[in-house]
Design a protein around this motif. Structure first.
Motif, PDB file in Angstrom:
ATOM      1  N   ARG A 159       0.808  -1.110  -0.014  1.00 34.70           N
ATOM      2  CA  ARG A 159       0.038  -0.119  -0.037  1.00 34.70           C
ATOM      3  C   ARG A 159       1.002   1.311  -0.063  1.00 34.70           C
ATOM      4  O   ARG A 159       0.769   2.300  -0.753  1.00 34.70           O
ATOM      5  N   ARG A 160       1.840   1.267   0.885  1.00 38.38           N
ATOM      6  CA  ARG A 160       2.663   2.377   1.035  1.00 38.38           C
ATOM      7  C   ARG A 160       3.251   2.472  -0.455  1.00 38.38           C
ATOM      8  O   ARG A 160       3.505   3.644  -1.003  1.00 38.38           O
ATOM      9  N   LEU A 161       3.972   1.451  -0.826  1.00 40.95           N
ATOM     10  CA  LEU A 161       4.849   1.643  -2.271  1.00 40.95           C
ATOM     11  C   LEU A 161       3.620   1.852  -3.248  1.00 40.95           C
ATOM     12  O   LEU A 161       4.216   2.987  -4.001  1.00 40.95           O
ATOM     13  N   LEU A 162       2.575   1.397  -3.393  1.00 35.76           N
ATOM     14  CA  LEU A 162       1.659   1.936  -4.315  1.00 35.76           C
ATOM     15  C   LEU A 162       1.336   3.442  -4.107  1.00 35.76           C
ATOM     16  O   LEU A 162       1.185   4.088  -5.292  1.00 35.76           O
ATOM     17  N   SER A 163       1.120   4.081  -3.087  1.00 35.03           N
ATOM     18  CA  SER A 163       0.869   5.320  -2.945  1.00 35.03           C
ATOM     19  C   SER A 163       1.970   6.373  -3.451  1.00 35.03           C
ATOM     20  O   SER A 163       1.812   7.100  -4.114  1.00 35.03           O
ATOM     21  N   THR A 164       3.120   5.906  -3.314  1.00 36.23           N
ATOM     22  CA  THR A 164       4.254   6.712  -3.834  1.00 36.23           C
ATOM     23  C   THR A 164       4.223   6.622  -5.213  1.00 36.23           C
ATOM     24  O   THR A 164       4.453   7.426  -6.126  1.00 36.23           O
ATOM     25  N   ARG A 165       3.864   5.389  -5.567  1.00 42.89           N
ATOM     26  CA  ARG A 165       3.891   4.945  -7.041  1.00 42.89           C
ATOM     27  C   ARG A 165       2.893   5.869  -7.841  1.00 42.89           C
ATOM     28  O   ARG A 165       3.375   6.619  -8.755  1.00 42.89           O
ATOM     29  N   LEU A 166       1.692   6.095  -7.300  1.00 44.56           N
ATOM     30  CA  LEU A 166       0.879   6.696  -7.692  1.00 44.56           C
ATOM     31  C   LEU A 166       1.011   8.324  -7.917  1.00 44.56           C
ATOM     32  O   LEU A 166       0.933   8.871  -8.790  1.00 44.56           O
ATOM     33  N   ARG A 167       1.582   8.571  -6.777  1.00 43.48           N
ATOM     34  CA  ARG A 167       1.990  10.066  -6.585  1.00 43.48           C
ATOM     35  C   ARG A 167       2.850  10.270  -7.544  1.00 43.48           C
ATOM     36  O   ARG A 167       2.968  11.629  -8.452  1.00 43.48           O
ATOM     37  N   ARG A 168       4.067   9.577  -7.713  1.00 45.56           N
ATOM     38  CA  ARG A 168       4.835   9.641  -8.906  1.00 45.56           C
ATOM     39  C   ARG A 168       4.113   9.676 -10.412  1.00 45.56           C
ATOM     40  O   ARG A 168       4.654  10.643 -11.144  1.00 45.56           O
ATOM     41  N   LEU A 169       3.303   8.926 -10.735  1.00 47.13           N
ATOM     42  CA  LEU A 169       2.704   8.992 -11.955  1.00 47.13           C
ATOM     43  C   LEU A 169       2.093  10.112 -12.239  1.00 47.13           C
ATOM     44  O   LEU A 169       1.940  10.711 -13.129  1.00 47.13           O
ATOM     45  N   VAL A 170       1.462  10.518 -11.117  1.00 49.58           N
ATOM     46  CA  VAL A 170       0.866  12.045 -11.116  1.00 49.58           C
ATOM     47  C   VAL A 170       1.706  13.003 -11.652  1.00 49.58           C
ATOM     48  O   VAL A 170       1.692  13.757 -12.394  1.00 49.58           O
ATOM     49  N   ALA A 171       2.959  12.964 -10.933  1.00 48.45           N
ATOM     50  CA  ALA A 171       3.933  13.996 -11.245  1.00 48.45           C
ATOM     51  C   ALA A 171       4.494  13.762 -12.729  1.00 48.45           C
ATOM     52  O   ALA A 171       4.841  14.711 -13.171  1.00 48.45           O
ATOM     53  N   GLN A 172       4.430  12.671 -13.184  1.00 48.02           N
ATOM     54  CA  GLN A 172       4.804  12.406 -14.422  1.00 48.02           C
ATOM     55  C   GLN A 172       3.629  12.906 -15.543  1.00 48.02           C
ATOM     56  O   GLN A 172       3.869  12.520 -16.924  1.00 48.02           O
ATOM     57  N   ASP A 173       2.592  13.310 -15.067  1.00 52.53           N
ATOM     58  CA  ASP A 173       1.473  13.310 -15.981  1.00 52.53           C
ATOM     59  C   ASP A 173       0.933  12.240 -16.483  1.00 52.53           C
ATOM     60  O   ASP A 173       0.236  12.394 -17.543  1.00 52.53           O
ATOM     61  N   LYS A 174       1.235  11.176 -16.145  1.00 55.50           N
ATOM     62  CA  LYS A 174       0.425   9.924 -16.565  1.00 55.50           C
ATOM     63  C   LYS A 174      -0.770   9.726 -15.984  1.00 55.50           C
ATOM     64  O   LYS A 174      -1.674   8.870 -16.471  1.00 55.50           O
ATOM     65  N   LEU A 175      -0.892  10.225 -14.655  1.00 56.06           N
ATOM     66  CA  LEU A 175      -2.245  10.097 -13.991  1.00 56.06           C
ATOM     67  C   LEU A 175      -2.559  11.329 -13.565  1.00 56.06           C
ATOM     68  O   LEU A 175      -1.836  12.419 -13.694  1.00 56.06           O
TER      69      LEU A 175
END
Length: 281
Positions: A159-175
DNA sequence: AATAGGGTTACAT
DNA sequence: ATGTAACCCTATT
């Protein structure tokens, strides 16, 4: 202003371990105050202890000599692995003030990860989840996590991993993140001239907000996103297919059983009709 | 007042 | 650019 990150020393870790062994998990304040450990933990707050313990014990939890450490089973290659829809997670993280080894990580088999290319397939999993549960408003972290948990073996700190992952994807404009929900970002370019509202309500009251303007670069992600989408769809299909295959196997197995049962019945019948006595085995 | 947990930033790969 | 450790924020009790 001086908080350049203070890494934990072995001394401190030991003290924490011992403290938990003596007081049990969750008694952070007690541990911190204990004169026996205090000297080592003066610079640490109770929540620091808590956080550190979380980090130390995230991967494996001693509790029992049994329970082999379950690392990720990343089989990025073959589709339709032995999708054991098992639910082994949540391996009872009960504090249980056992005097026995409450050590967080006796696990030495670290850095195993036999997976050669275990880079990030999390992204794929995320896209799969997002496109499968077609939430128009996006899906929140919990939804995504539970979706993925059903299909893949995940580490405990996933969960923790994923949340940072998600955050990063947002930063990359992919999400794109609307509120607490994430959804795939579609590059609105093919349509009209009306300016895209440029969703940038992100006024973070945070400190040092490094300029997040991406004036250029990303021009091609569209294809990548589309591809990811397709992949996700395909994977989902294959998942369903795998399920179907499993079911078919099950059925045919049952059929086999029925067949042999029938055979047995026949034999018995014959013997009986010949006057033989048959006893149940 | 403490704790648990999610979220964020800094660091190393 | 990704995983991780340290740090921060907040709801809950």
């Amino acid at each position: 202003m001086g908080n350049p990150k203070q890494k934990w020393t072995s001394e401190e870790e030991e003290a924490l371990r011992a403290g938990v062994a003596k007081h049990g998990t969750g008694k952070w304040k007690d541990i911190q105050r204990d004169p026996e450990f205090n000297p080592f933990l003066v610079n640490r707050s109770n929540i620091d202890l808590k956080d550190k313990w979380r980090n130390m014990s995230c991967s494996a939890n001693g509790q029992g000599p049994r329970e082999k450490s379950r690392t990720v089973k990343a089989k990025a290659n073959s589709d339709a692995p032995a999708t054991q829809v098992s639910t082994p997670q949540t391996a009872v993280a009960v504090p249980a003030v056992r005097d026995s080894a409450t050590a967080p990580n006796a696990d030495d088999s670290s850095k195993a990860l036999p997976d050669g290319k275990n880079s990030s397939m999390y992204n794929t999993m995320i896209f799969e989840a997002l496109s499968s549960l077609k939430e128009p408003n996006g899906s929140d972290t919990s939804a995504i996590v539970s979706y993925i948990e059903q299909r893949h073996e995940v580490p405990q700190n996933f969960r923790r991993l994923l949340s940072t992952r998600l955050r990063r994807l947002v930063a990359q404009d992919k999400l794109e993140k609307v509120q607490n929900c994430y959804k795939v970002k579609s590059h609105a370019d093919a349509s009209l001239g009306t300016k895209t509202p440029a969703p940038k309500p992100e006024s973070q009251p945070r400190q040092t907000q490094t300029t997040v303007y991406r004036t250029s670069t990303d021009v091609v992600d569209e294809a990548a996103v589309a591809a990811a989408y397709k992949v996700a769809e395909a994977e989902n299909k294959s998942f369903v297919a795998a399920e179907a295959v499993k079911e078919a196997d099950r059925i045919s197995e049952m059929a086999e059983d029925a067949e042999s049962l029938l055979q047995l019945a026949k034999e018995i019948f014959e013997k009986c009709s010949q006057g033989e006595r048959v006893y149940a085995a």
